[in-house]
Design a protein around this motif. Structure first.
Motif, PDB file in Angstrom:
ATOM      1  N   TYR A 128      -1.419   0.856   8.275  1.00  0.00           N
ATOM      2  CA  TYR A 128      -1.994   0.362   9.523  1.00  0.00           C
ATOM      3  C   TYR A 128      -3.481   0.645   9.501  1.00  0.00           C
ATOM      4  O   TYR A 128      -3.901   1.799   9.365  1.00  0.00           O
ATOM      5  CB  TYR A 128      -1.358   1.032  10.741  1.00  0.00           C
ATOM      6  N   TYR A 129      -4.296  -0.416   9.611  1.00  0.00           N
ATOM      7  CA  TYR A 129      -5.748  -0.259   9.646  1.00  0.00           C
ATOM      8  C   TYR A 129      -6.200  -0.517  11.074  1.00  0.00           C
ATOM      9  O   TYR A 129      -6.267  -1.662  11.522  1.00  0.00           O
ATOM     10  CB  TYR A 129      -6.420  -1.214   8.660  1.00  0.00           C
ATOM     11  N   GLN A 130      -6.490   0.554  11.781  1.00  0.00           N
ATOM     12  CA  GLN A 130      -6.718   0.476  13.217  1.00  0.00           C
ATOM     13  C   GLN A 130      -7.920  -0.380  13.620  1.00  0.00           C
ATOM     14  O   GLN A 130      -7.818  -1.144  14.589  1.00  0.00           O
ATOM     15  CB  GLN A 130      -6.852   1.905  13.783  1.00  0.00           C
ATOM     16  N   PRO A 131      -9.068  -0.330  12.926  1.00  0.00           N
ATOM     17  CA  PRO A 131     -10.211  -1.131  13.381  1.00  0.00           C
ATOM     18  C   PRO A 131      -9.937  -2.625  13.460  1.00  0.00           C
ATOM     19  O   PRO A 131     -10.550  -3.328  14.272  1.00  0.00           O
ATOM     20  CB  PRO A 131     -11.291  -0.815  12.318  1.00  0.00           C
ATOM     21  N   GLU A 132      -9.028  -3.145  12.627  1.00  0.00           N
ATOM     22  CA  GLU A 132      -8.714  -4.570  12.646  1.00  0.00           C
ATOM     23  C   GLU A 132      -7.271  -4.841  13.065  1.00  0.00           C
ATOM     24  O   GLU A 132      -6.796  -5.972  12.973  1.00  0.00           O
ATOM     25  CB  GLU A 132      -9.012  -5.188  11.275  1.00  0.00           C
ATOM     26  N   ASN A 133      -6.569  -3.806  13.518  1.00  0.00           N
ATOM     27  CA  ASN A 133      -5.210  -3.949  14.046  1.00  0.00           C
ATOM     28  C   ASN A 133      -4.276  -4.629  13.038  1.00  0.00           C
ATOM     29  O   ASN A 133      -3.436  -5.449  13.397  1.00  0.00           O
ATOM     30  CB  ASN A 133      -5.246  -4.760  15.349  1.00  0.00           C
ATOM     31  N   PHE A 134      -4.412  -4.246  11.769  1.00  0.00           N
ATOM     32  CA  PHE A 134      -3.587  -4.840  10.705  1.00  0.00           C
ATOM     33  C   PHE A 134      -2.446  -3.897  10.365  1.00  0.00           C
ATOM     34  O   PHE A 134      -2.657  -2.708  10.110  1.00  0.00           O
ATOM     35  CB  PHE A 134      -4.428  -5.093   9.455  1.00  0.00           C
ATOM     36  N   SER A 135      -1.226  -4.421  10.330  1.00  0.00           N
ATOM     37  CA  SER A 135      -0.035  -3.597  10.080  1.00  0.00           C
ATOM     38  C   SER A 135       0.816  -4.206   8.975  1.00  0.00           C
ATOM     39  O   SER A 135       0.972  -5.423   8.893  1.00  0.00           O
ATOM     40  CB  SER A 135       0.788  -3.481  11.371  1.00  0.00           C
ATOM     41  N   TYR A 136       1.351  -3.329   8.127  1.00  0.00           N
ATOM     42  CA  TYR A 136       2.251  -3.745   7.037  1.00  0.00           C
ATOM     43  C   TYR A 136       3.338  -2.699   6.903  1.00  0.00           C
ATOM     44  O   TYR A 136       3.060  -1.543   6.582  1.00  0.00           O
ATOM     45  CB  TYR A 136       1.457  -3.867   5.735  1.00  0.00           C
ATOM     46  N   THR A 137       4.579  -3.069   7.200  1.00  0.00           N
ATOM     47  CA  THR A 137       5.707  -2.152   7.097  1.00  0.00           C
ATOM     48  C   THR A 137       6.877  -2.886   6.457  1.00  0.00           C
ATOM     49  O   THR A 137       7.729  -3.444   7.156  1.00  0.00           O
ATOM     50  CB  THR A 137       6.129  -1.612   8.483  1.00  0.00           C
ATOM     51  N   PRO A 138       6.942  -2.938   5.143  1.00  0.00           N
ATOM     52  CA  PRO A 138       8.043  -3.648   4.487  1.00  0.00           C
ATOM     53  C   PRO A 138       9.362  -2.893   4.634  1.00  0.00           C
ATOM     54  O   PRO A 138       9.397  -1.665   4.588  1.00  0.00           O
ATOM     55  CB  PRO A 138       7.601  -3.686   3.022  1.00  0.00           C
ATOM     56  N   HIS A 139      10.440  -3.624   4.823  1.00  0.00           N
ATOM     57  CA  HIS A 139      11.762  -2.996   4.867  1.00  0.00           C
ATOM     58  C   HIS A 139      12.262  -2.698   3.452  1.00  0.00           C
ATOM     59  O   HIS A 139      13.071  -1.792   3.258  1.00  0.00           O
ATOM     60  CB  HIS A 139      12.751  -3.901   5.596  1.00  0.00           C
ATOM     61  N   GLU A 140      11.779  -3.458   2.497  1.00  0.00           N
ATOM     62  CA  GLU A 140      12.136  -3.213   1.095  1.00  0.00           C
ATOM     63  C   GLU A 140      10.992  -3.701   0.228  1.00  0.00           C
ATOM     64  O   GLU A 140      10.454  -4.789   0.440  1.00  0.00           O
ATOM     65  CB  GLU A 140      13.418  -3.941   0.726  1.00  0.00           C
ATOM     66  N   VAL A 141      10.601  -2.885  -0.731  1.00  0.00           N
ATOM     67  CA  VAL A 141       9.537  -3.289  -1.653  1.00  0.00           C
ATOM     68  C   VAL A 141       9.853  -2.739  -3.033  1.00  0.00           C
ATOM     69  O   VAL A 141      10.327  -1.604  -3.174  1.00  0.00           O
ATOM     70  CB  VAL A 141       8.154  -2.809  -1.154  1.00  0.00           C
ATOM     71  N   GLN A 142       9.632  -3.553  -4.052  1.00  0.00           N
ATOM     72  CA  GLN A 142       9.870  -3.131  -5.427  1.00  0.00           C
ATOM     73  C   GLN A 142       8.738  -3.634  -6.296  1.00  0.00           C
ATOM     74  O   GLN A 142       8.423  -4.831  -6.297  1.00  0.00           O
ATOM     75  CB  GLN A 142      11.200  -3.696  -5.944  1.00  0.00           C
ATOM     76  N   VAL A 143       8.105  -2.715  -6.996  1.00  0.00           N
ATOM     77  CA  VAL A 143       6.974  -3.060  -7.851  1.00  0.00           C
ATOM     78  C   VAL A 143       7.073  -2.272  -9.147  1.00  0.00           C
ATOM     79  O   VAL A 143       7.096  -1.032  -9.128  1.00  0.00           O
ATOM     80  CB  VAL A 143       5.625  -2.751  -7.161  1.00  0.00           C
ATOM     81  N   ASP A 144       7.174  -2.970 -10.248  1.00  0.00           N
ATOM     82  CA  ASP A 144       7.097  -2.356 -11.574  1.00  0.00           C
ATOM     83  C   ASP A 144       8.045  -1.157 -11.726  1.00  0.00           C
ATOM     84  O   ASP A 144       7.662  -0.094 -12.214  1.00  0.00           O
ATOM     85  CB  ASP A 144       5.659  -1.933 -11.854  1.00  0.00           C
ATOM     86  N   GLY A 145       9.292  -1.329 -11.286  1.00  0.00           N
ATOM     87  CA  GLY A 145      10.296  -0.293 -11.486  1.00  0.00           C
ATOM     88  C   GLY A 145      10.407   0.738 -10.390  1.00  0.00           C
ATOM     89  O   GLY A 145      11.305   1.589 -10.422  1.00  0.00           O
ATOM     90  N   VAL A 146       9.515   0.701  -9.409  1.00  0.00           N
ATOM     91  CA  VAL A 146       9.583   1.617  -8.267  1.00  0.00           C
ATOM     92  C   VAL A 146      10.074   0.822  -7.061  1.00  0.00           C
ATOM     93  O   VAL A 146       9.461  -0.162  -6.666  1.00  0.00           O
ATOM     94  CB  VAL A 146       8.216   2.250  -7.951  1.00  0.00           C
ATOM     95  N   LYS A 147      11.187   1.248  -6.474  1.00  0.00           N
ATOM     96  CA  LYS A 147      11.783   0.523  -5.349  1.00  0.00           C
ATOM     97  C   LYS A 147      11.942   1.458  -4.156  1.00  0.00           C
ATOM     98  O   LYS A 147      12.386   2.586  -4.297  1.00  0.00           O
ATOM     99  CB  LYS A 147      13.150  -0.042  -5.742  1.00  0.00           C
ATOM    100  N   ALA A 148      11.569   0.971  -2.965  1.00  0.00           N
ATOM    101  CA  ALA A 148      11.719   1.753  -1.733  1.00  0.00           C
ATOM    102  C   ALA A 148      12.370   0.887  -0.671  1.00  0.00           C
ATOM    103  O   ALA A 148      11.984  -0.261  -0.472  1.00  0.00           O
ATOM    104  CB  ALA A 148      10.363   2.256  -1.243  1.00  0.00           C
ATOM    105  N   VAL A 149      13.369   1.448   0.000  1.00  0.00           N
ATOM    106  CA  VAL A 149      14.089   0.748   1.062  1.00  0.00           C
ATOM    107  C   VAL A 149      14.012   1.580   2.334  1.00  0.00           C
ATOM    108  O   VAL A 149      14.364   2.767   2.328  1.00  0.00           O
ATOM    109  CB  VAL A 149      15.564   0.508   0.684  1.00  0.00           C
ATOM    110  N   LEU A 150      13.527   0.976   3.413  1.00  0.00           N
ATOM    111  CA  LEU A 150      13.469   1.644   4.708  1.00  0.00           C
ATOM    112  C   LEU A 150      14.835   1.532   5.381  1.00  0.00           C
ATOM    113  O   LEU A 150      15.350   0.436   5.592  1.00  0.00           O
ATOM    114  CB  LEU A 150      12.396   0.994   5.590  1.00  0.00           C
ATOM    115  N   LEU A 151      15.439   2.669   5.713  1.00  0.00           N
ATOM    116  CA  LEU A 151      16.764   2.684   6.312  1.00  0.00           C
ATOM    117  C   LEU A 151      16.685   2.525   7.830  1.00  0.00           C
ATOM    118  O   LEU A 151      15.695   2.943   8.449  1.00  0.00           O
ATOM    119  CB  LEU A 151      17.482   3.998   5.974  1.00  0.00           C
ATOM    120  N   PRO A 152      17.728   1.957   8.446  1.00  0.00           N
ATOM    121  CA  PRO A 152      17.746   1.846   9.915  1.00  0.00           C
ATOM    122  C   PRO A 152      17.754   3.230  10.556  1.00  0.00           C
ATOM    123  O   PRO A 152      18.313   4.172  10.004  1.00  0.00           O
ATOM    124  CB  PRO A 152      19.064   1.100  10.200  1.00  0.00           C
TER     125      PRO A 152
END
Length: 214
Positions: free
Chosen positions: A110-134
Motif C-alpha cells: 500500500y503506497y499511501q501518497p497515491e492510495n495504491f493497494s495490491y493484495t493478491p490472494h495467491e501469487v507464484q513467481v519463480d518457484g515461490v508461492k504464497a496463498v492468503l488464507l480466509p
C-alpha cells in the motif's frame, strides 16, 4: 410539480452524485490477485514501481530520523534495515539485498501518497508461492488485523502469520520486522510521514527466498 419541490429533488440528486464520485475517487487502485504465472508478469511493472516507492520513502524517513537524532522513532532489525537501505529490485522475480540476490513475492503493498493497494490472494513467481488464507469468522482482534499465509518453496510449505497493528506502527516513522522461516525471510515494512496516525502509512510485505543465485 411545484418549482421548489423540483429544485429540492435536483439538489438532493446532485449531492448524492457528488458523494458517490468522491467515494469512488478515494478508493485504492487495486491490481487483481490470483496471479500464478511464474514470470515477471505476475508482479508487473506497476506493482514493482510502487514497491520501489515504498522502500524509497522508508529509506528517506529512516535517514532523516537518524540525521536529526530521532532514531527512537525508527524500529528495525538487521535484515529489514539492510533491505530498506541497500536493496534493488532487479526484475519481477529477483531483488538484491546487500550483496546477495533473492527470489521474492509481494504479499501486500500500500503506497499511501497515491492510495495504491495490491493484495493478491495467491501469487507464484519463480518457484515461490504464497496463498492468503480466509480469516476465521469467529475470531476478533483488538487494534489490529491478522493475515495468514501458506508459503511454498522447494517442495516445503510453511504457515506464516502477519499482523497489521496500526496503533503500534503509528509510533514510528519507520517500522520493519523480519521472520525467518526455513530458507525464507518474511519482511514487513511500514513508513509514515505522520505519527499517531495508524492509517497514514505505506506498507510493503515480502517473502524472500535465500537462494544460491549468488
Amino acid at each position: 410539480m411545484n418549482f421548489r419541490v423540483l429544485l429540492a429533488i435536483i439538489i438532493v440528486v446532485a449531492a448524492f452524485a457528488g458523494l458517490y464520485l468522491a467515494f469512488t475517487y478515494r478508493q485504492p487502485q487495486r491490481v487483481p490477485g490470483g496471479l500464478t504465472n511464474a514470470s515477471a508478469a505476475a508482479q508487473n511493472s506497476t506493482v514493482l514501481g510502487y514497491a520501489e516507492k515504498v522502500l524509497a520513502e522508508a529509506r528517506e524517513l529512516y535517514e532523516n530520523a537518524v540525521e536529526t537524532n530521532r532514531s527512537y522513532l525508527v524500529s528495525v532489525d538487521n535484515f529489514s534495515e539492510e533491505l530498506i537501505l541497500n536493496s534493488t529490485f532487479i526484475n519481477g522475480s529477483v531483488m538484491a539485498v546487500g550483496h546477495r540476490l533473492y527470489k521474492y513475492v509481494i504479499l501486500q503493498l500500500y503506497y499511501q501518497p497515491e492510495n495504491f493497494s495490491y493484495t493478491p490472494h495467491e501469487v507464484q513467481v519463480d518457484g515461490v508461492k504464497a496463498v492468503l488464507l480466509p480469516r476465521p469468522e469467529n475470531v476478533t482482534y483488538t487494534g489490529g488485523q491478522e493475515y495468514r499465509y501458506l508459503v511454498t518453496y522447494e517442495g516445503r510449505t510453511y504457515s506464516v502469520t502477519l499482523f497489521f497493528v496500526g496503533p503500534m506502527f503509528s509510533s514510528y516513522y519507520v517500522w520493519a520486522s523480519t521472520q525467518q522461516v526455513g530458507n525464507l525471510y518474511v519482511v514487513q515494512v511500514w513508513a509514515s510521514r505522520e505519527l499517531s496516525c495508524g492509517g497514514c502509512g505505506s506498507i510493503l510485505w515480502l517473502v524472500l527466498a535465500n537462494d544460491t543465485l549468488t
